[in-house]
Design an enzyme around this catalytic site. Structure first.
Site, short mmCIF file in Angstrom:
data_model
loop_
_atom_site.label_atom_id
_atom_site.label_comp_id
_atom_site.label_asym_id
_atom_site.label_seq_id
_atom_site.Cartn_x
_atom_site.Cartn_y
_atom_site.Cartn_z
N SER A 179 -8.81 -1.06 -17.29
CA SER A 179 -7.84 -0.89 -18.36
C SER A 179 -8.64 -0.54 -19.62
O SER A 179 -9.56 0.27 -19.57
CB SER A 179 -7.01 -2.17 -18.53
N TYR A 188 -1.89 6.78 -24.11
CA TYR A 188 -3.07 6.11 -23.56
C TYR A 188 -2.92 4.59 -23.58
O TYR A 188 -3.09 3.92 -22.56
CB TYR A 188 -4.32 6.52 -24.34
#
Length: 258
Positions: free
Chosen positions: A150, A163
């Protein structure tokens, strides 16, 4: 629960898969896993970069194989998983690391196609990869470790398209998987890197890099090899009672508001 082995960071005999393992954060993970004794499968879209990464690890004594795979394509993922298991005989950990910045535009200018492209790159690719790995773990009846890359962008506001949304999504995804898959001995966790110097990150605006550095109390930016220890920890028995969690590797950036 059985006692931990005397060497909980020894991954001898372990088979680890790293998507996007031919560079950036992925090669840092692959180096750490190989140094701990794991056999490593590298997936990446670029055959030449795959071969170079494999050659580097093999030169250090690792058993490694590379496979061309676009993880946004479920058919390619299924084929690459079949080839990986045929090569190594099993799978013990899967690092869904491949991804990218996606389409970076002001929100008002993002098209639905831009949004979908970023989702495909950073979320759907993880779904395809983790599902293939989970099917293999269940077939083996061995348990396993799922780890997604992540970002601290999952917990910090970062402008520029979807994003942050995608990185928050995969952090939530592992919590869901952790609950569902725990009875089968499968763990799922996320790594949240801060600003790590990679081919991609060094092309971000200099002002952004300087802002990240100011916010980092350690006084330095991370390197790809800072990912190796976390990968070894999450792959093997040292983290056997950890699932559904997010491990932040950012030199303190996310806790320092300067």
């Amino acid at each position: 629960m059985d006692a931990l082995p005397g060497m909980p960071f020894d991954l001898s005999g372990h088979v680890a898969l790293v998507t996007g393992g031919n560079g950036g954060l992925g090669i840092g993970m692959a180096r750490g896993l190989a140094a701990a004794g794991a056999r490593v499968a590298i997936w990446g879209r670029n055959a030449e970069r795959n071969r170079a990464a494999s050659a580097e690890l093999a030169a250090g004594g690792a058993e490694v194989a590379d496979f061309v795979c676009d993880v946004t394509d479920p058919a390619e993922v299924a084929r690459a998983m079949e080839e990986t298991v045929a090569r190594f005989g099993r799978l013990d950990s899967c690092f869904a690391n491949a991804g990218g910045s996606g389409v970076r535009k002001p929100f008002a200018l993002l098209s639905p196609a831009d949004w979908q492209a970023t989702l495909d790159l950073n979320v759907n690719s993880v779904f395809h990869t983790f599902q293939a790995a989970t099917k293999q773990f269940l077939a083996q009846k061995s348990g396993g470790s799922l780890v997604v890359t992540s970002s601290v962008a999952a917990i910090l506001g970062v402008p520029g398209g979807g994003y942050s949304a995608t990185k928050a999504a995969v952090a939530g995804f592992v919590r869901s998987l952790a609950v569902e898959l725990a009875p089968a001995g499968i763990r799922a966790n996320a790594i949240l890197p801060g600003f790590i110097e990679t081919e991609m990150s060094i092309n971000t605006p200099k002002a952004f890099q300087e802002a990240c550095l100011r916010r980092t109390p350690s006084g330095k930016l991370g390197t790809v090899d800072d990912m190796g220890g976390a990968a070894v920890f999450l792959a093997g028995p040292a983290s056997r009672y950890m699932t559904g969690q997010t491990l932040v590797i950012d030199g303190g950036q996310s806790i320092f508001p300067m």
